[in-house]
Design an enzyme around this catalytic site. Structure first.
Site, PDB file in Angstrom:
ATOM      1  N   GLY A  14       0.820  -1.206   0.000  1.00 48.58           N
ATOM      2  CA  GLY A  14       0.000   0.000   0.000  1.00 48.58           C
ATOM      3  C   GLY A  14       0.853   1.255   0.000  1.00 48.58           C
ATOM      4  N   ASN A  15       2.048   1.164   0.605  1.00 47.66           N
ATOM      5  CA  ASN A  15       2.948   2.313   0.653  1.00 47.66           C
ATOM      6  C   ASN A  15       3.594   2.612  -0.688  1.00 47.66           C
ATOM      7  OD1 ASN A  15       2.569   2.904   3.384  1.00 47.66           O
ATOM      8  ND2 ASN A  15       3.980   1.292   3.985  1.00 47.66           N
ATOM      9  N   LYS A 132      -4.886  -6.478  14.882  1.00 49.59           N
ATOM     10  CA  LYS A 132      -4.498  -5.571  13.797  1.00 49.59           C
ATOM     11  C   LYS A 132      -4.983  -4.145  14.083  1.00 49.59           C
ATOM     12  CE  LYS A 132      -3.043  -4.488   9.624  1.00 49.59           C
ATOM     13  NZ  LYS A 132      -1.622  -4.479   9.286  1.00 49.59           N
ATOM     14  N   LYS A 217      -2.332  -8.968   3.296  1.00 53.06           N
ATOM     15  CA  LYS A 217      -2.339  -8.932   1.827  1.00 53.06           C
ATOM     16  C   LYS A 217      -1.388  -9.958   1.212  1.00 53.06           C
ATOM     17  CE  LYS A 217       1.204  -5.371   1.375  1.00 53.06           C
ATOM     18  NZ  LYS A 217       2.207  -6.348   0.861  1.00 53.06           N
ATOM     19  N   LYS A 279       5.658 -11.453   5.055  1.00 52.95           N
ATOM     20  CA  LYS A 279       6.074 -11.608   3.655  1.00 52.95           C
ATOM     21  C   LYS A 279       6.819 -12.929   3.455  1.00 52.95           C
ATOM     22  CE  LYS A 279       6.451  -6.648   2.661  1.00 52.95           C
ATOM     23  NZ  LYS A 279       5.486  -6.288   3.705  1.00 52.95           N
TER      24      LYS A 279
END
Length: 316
Positions: A14-15, A132, A217, A279
């Protein structure tokens, strides 16, 4: 046209569209997308078939803040609807600018964004342990009021204030997965599963129902990659390579790592739980379920990483 080598699912953060300290204007985000498009076209020129997914953290955060600022004027939208809004916003920006870039390069490749629901288990343990953080910070009095009024779970973050936390359940399936695969098989570039997807559960009658949750994500990217038959999952970060002993004098960047080695480093706590570890775990999941290789690198180095000249490659 060159014979296509392999399919790459590109997982943008998103960044990549909105970075720390920047205002969240459409112009700023579109400029970042425009800067990304040549990287995508570079992969297409090299013969790769691509699909795209993306994060939405800064964007959905802005949507939640608008909800809060307008709470006395307009009804607030639930988190699943906010996620859908961010998918449409970001997907439109990527779709439009990639279309323009491909047209300028004289490449006739259709691009489409698919609003995507991701199935989670209603009995996932995450629903009993929200972790979260989302949305703005609140004072102690505001937090108590929201806990009582909306049954939100609130946590205190040192020197910042109180913040809402929501569940982060594991993705099980992509509701629109078959449709996405059909479009990709027909030589379209598809943008899907933005922000980890809109989290939904099935009720006792089998109907879909949105839930107040956020799906990681990169974990969703691993599920999507398998669903569409991608050979490579490329998770884009703000660093060129994954490192062990990060930030220490003996920091070491990793070029290539096996699934077992990655699991060992995860067990040692080598990767930040809120940053690199998800990740690496998603990369491991993809490889374990039959993916050829997973790559973690930066957007700027994605072609070099596919050529084996940088990035961190995870294989069996």
């Amino acid at each position: 046209m060159k014979e296509r080598k392999e399919m790459v699912l590109i997982a943008l953060g998103g960044n990549a569209l909105l970075q720390a300290g920047e205002i969240g204007s459409a112009e700023v985000q579109i400029k970042h997308v425009q800067d990304s498009v040549p990287r995508f076209i570079e992969l297409i020129d090299a013969g790769y078939k691509i699909a795209i997914t993306h994060g939405n953290g800064p964007q959905v955060g802005d949507i939640l803040l608008r909800n809060e600022m307008c709470r006395d004027t307009l009804p607030s939208m639930p988190l699943d609807v906010c996620g859908a809004q961010s998918q449409g916003q970001i997907g439109y920006m990527i779709q439009r600018e990639l279309y323009n870039g491909l047209a300028h390069a004289k490449k006739n490749i259709p691009v489409a964004c698919v609003l995507t629901q991701v199935l989670v288990n209603s009995h996932d343990p995450a629903f009993k342990n929200p972790t979260k953080p989302i949305g703005p910070f609140y004072t102690e009095d505001q937090a108590k009021h929201l806990q009582k009024e909306k049954n939100w779970t609130m946590v205190y973050q040192q020197n910042k204030g109180h913040r809402r936390v929501v569940p982060s359940p594991e993705p099980i399936d992509i509701i629109e997965g078959e449709e996405i695969k059909t479009l990709i098989d027909n030589d379209m570039i598809i943008i899907s599963c933005g922000g980890g997807g809109i989290p939904v559960i099935r009720d006792e009658h089998g109907a879909l129902k949105g839930v107040e949750a956020v799906i990681d994500k990169d974990r969703t990217a691993a599920v999507l990659a398998k669903k569409i038959g991608a050979q490579i999952l490329m998770i884009l970060s703000d660093v060129d390579q994954v490192a062990i002993n990060f930030g220490k004098p003996n920091q070491k960047n990793i070029d290539k790592i096996s699934l077992e080695e990655a699991k060992k480093y995860i067990a040692e706590g080598q990767f930040g739980k809120g940053s690199m570890q998800p990740k690496v775990e998603a990369a491991c999941q993809f490889v374990k379920q039959g993916g050829k290789r997973a790559i973690i690198t930066s957007l700027e180095k994605c072609k070099l990483a596919l050529d084996g000249r940088t990035g961190t490659v995870i294989t069996l």
